[in-house]
Design an enzyme around this catalytic site. Structure first.
Site, mmCIF file in Angstrom:
data_model
loop_
_atom_site.group_PDB
_atom_site.id
_atom_site.type_symbol
_atom_site.label_atom_id
_atom_site.label_comp_id
_atom_site.label_asym_id
_atom_site.label_seq_id
_atom_site.Cartn_x
_atom_site.Cartn_y
_atom_site.Cartn_z
ATOM 1 N N LEU A 135 39.430 46.686 37.141
ATOM 2 C CA LEU A 135 39.804 47.348 37.873
ATOM 3 C C LEU A 135 38.500 47.815 38.827
ATOM 4 O O LEU A 135 37.964 47.885 40.192
ATOM 5 C CB LEU A 135 40.525 48.837 37.875
ATOM 6 C CG LEU A 135 40.856 49.782 38.921
ATOM 7 C CD1 LEU A 135 42.079 48.188 39.583
ATOM 8 C CD2 LEU A 135 41.557 50.509 38.279
ATOM 9 N N ASP A 195 42.315 48.113 30.815
ATOM 10 C CA ASP A 195 42.051 48.131 29.468
ATOM 11 C C ASP A 195 40.614 48.925 29.731
ATOM 12 O O ASP A 195 40.768 50.419 29.529
ATOM 13 C CB ASP A 195 41.921 47.615 29.374
ATOM 14 C CG ASP A 195 42.243 47.031 27.716
ATOM 15 O OD1 ASP A 195 43.135 47.263 26.932
ATOM 16 O OD2 ASP A 195 41.433 45.706 27.738
ATOM 17 N N ARG A 225 55.665 37.472 30.709
ATOM 18 C CA ARG A 225 55.594 37.576 31.545
ATOM 19 C C ARG A 225 57.236 37.976 32.955
ATOM 20 O O ARG A 225 57.584 38.953 32.781
ATOM 21 C CB ARG A 225 55.322 36.637 33.014
ATOM 22 C CG ARG A 225 53.448 36.525 32.975
ATOM 23 C CD ARG A 225 52.765 35.555 33.857
ATOM 24 N NE ARG A 225 52.112 35.837 33.911
ATOM 25 C CZ ARG A 225 50.389 36.080 33.692
ATOM 26 N NH1 ARG A 225 50.416 37.319 33.761
ATOM 27 N NH2 ARG A 225 49.585 35.205 33.315
ATOM 28 N N LYS A 261 45.050 52.514 29.592
ATOM 29 C CA LYS A 261 44.919 52.526 27.789
ATOM 30 C C LYS A 261 43.834 53.193 28.202
ATOM 31 O O LYS A 261 42.706 52.361 27.644
ATOM 32 C CB LYS A 261 44.399 51.068 27.142
ATOM 33 C CG LYS A 261 45.881 50.465 27.607
ATOM 34 C CD LYS A 261 45.656 49.453 26.602
ATOM 35 C CE LYS A 261 46.595 48.152 26.401
ATOM 36 N NZ LYS A 261 46.127 46.927 26.303
#
Ligand code: IMP
Ligand code: MG
Length: 175
Positions: free
Chosen positions: A109, A104, A166, A132
């Site tokens: 990350l 995002d 989930r 995204k």
């Protein structure tokens, strides 16, 4: 009273097909001996499917998980990422494939990748199920991307909204 409506973005067949193709791409890029490092909790379903798809490609990856957190309970990232679980040991000199559910802002990350490199990993490739790019706050391009999507809020296939959804077997969008 508010009601959450979830619509399907990618159904089970589309997801399975894409995971299989990703495993093919990954198998060509990694050396024989590598370890998958999944980011919890969102990546657990993806990792579970990916390792079996990789097995079909002849790969035998190790599997580890790291828990990092940037989100509170809402839909917006807090902007600060931290390790909320234990750090892995024995990663010095190892080739890793870092796997997340969604890139995002890019902060999670990048944070996790830097952490693993600081601890001595020899190489860290990155893989995300969903990307995204329009939401990016820091420079981040995963080596392997399942689906590139618009700025929508995703649930299902391991991914949550306030810890719900989930369990959905498909990738959905919260309207
Ligand atoms: P980033 O650090 O902003 O790139 O955020 C990445 C993390 O935020 C992902 O690993 C997800 O856990 C969470 N996230 C980002 N977008 C969504 C979404 O649409 N639905 C649910 N969680 C999301
Ligand atoms: Mg996550």
């Amino acid at each position: 009273m508010s009601m959450t409506v979830v619509s399907k973005l990618f159904d089970e067949t589309e997801v399975a097909r894409r995971v299989e193709a990703l495993a093919g791409e990954i198998s060509k890029a990694v050396s024989g001996d590598f370890v998958i490092v999944g980011l919890l909790k969102g990546s657990f379903v993806f990792v579970a499917d990916l390792i079996r798809a990789l097995d079909r490609q002849g790969c035998k990856p190790g599997v580890e998980f790291l828990r990092v957190s940037s989100y509170g309970s809402g839909k917006e990232s807090s902007g600060r990422v931290r390790l909320t679980g234990e750090m892995l040991d024995d990663i010095a000199g190892r080739e890793l494939l870092l796997v997340d559910d969604i890139v995002d802002t890019g902060r999670s990350l990048v944070f996790a990748r830097n952490l693993l490199l600081e601890r001595g990993a020899s190489k860290v490739l990155t893989c995300t199920l969903l990307d995204k790019p329009s939401r990016r706050q820091v420079e981040c391009q995963a080596d392997f991307v399942g689906f590139t999507i618009e700025d929508v809020f995703i649930v299902g296939y391991g991914i949550d909204y306030a810890e719900g959804y989930r369990h959905l077997p498909y990738i959905g969008v919260v309207d």
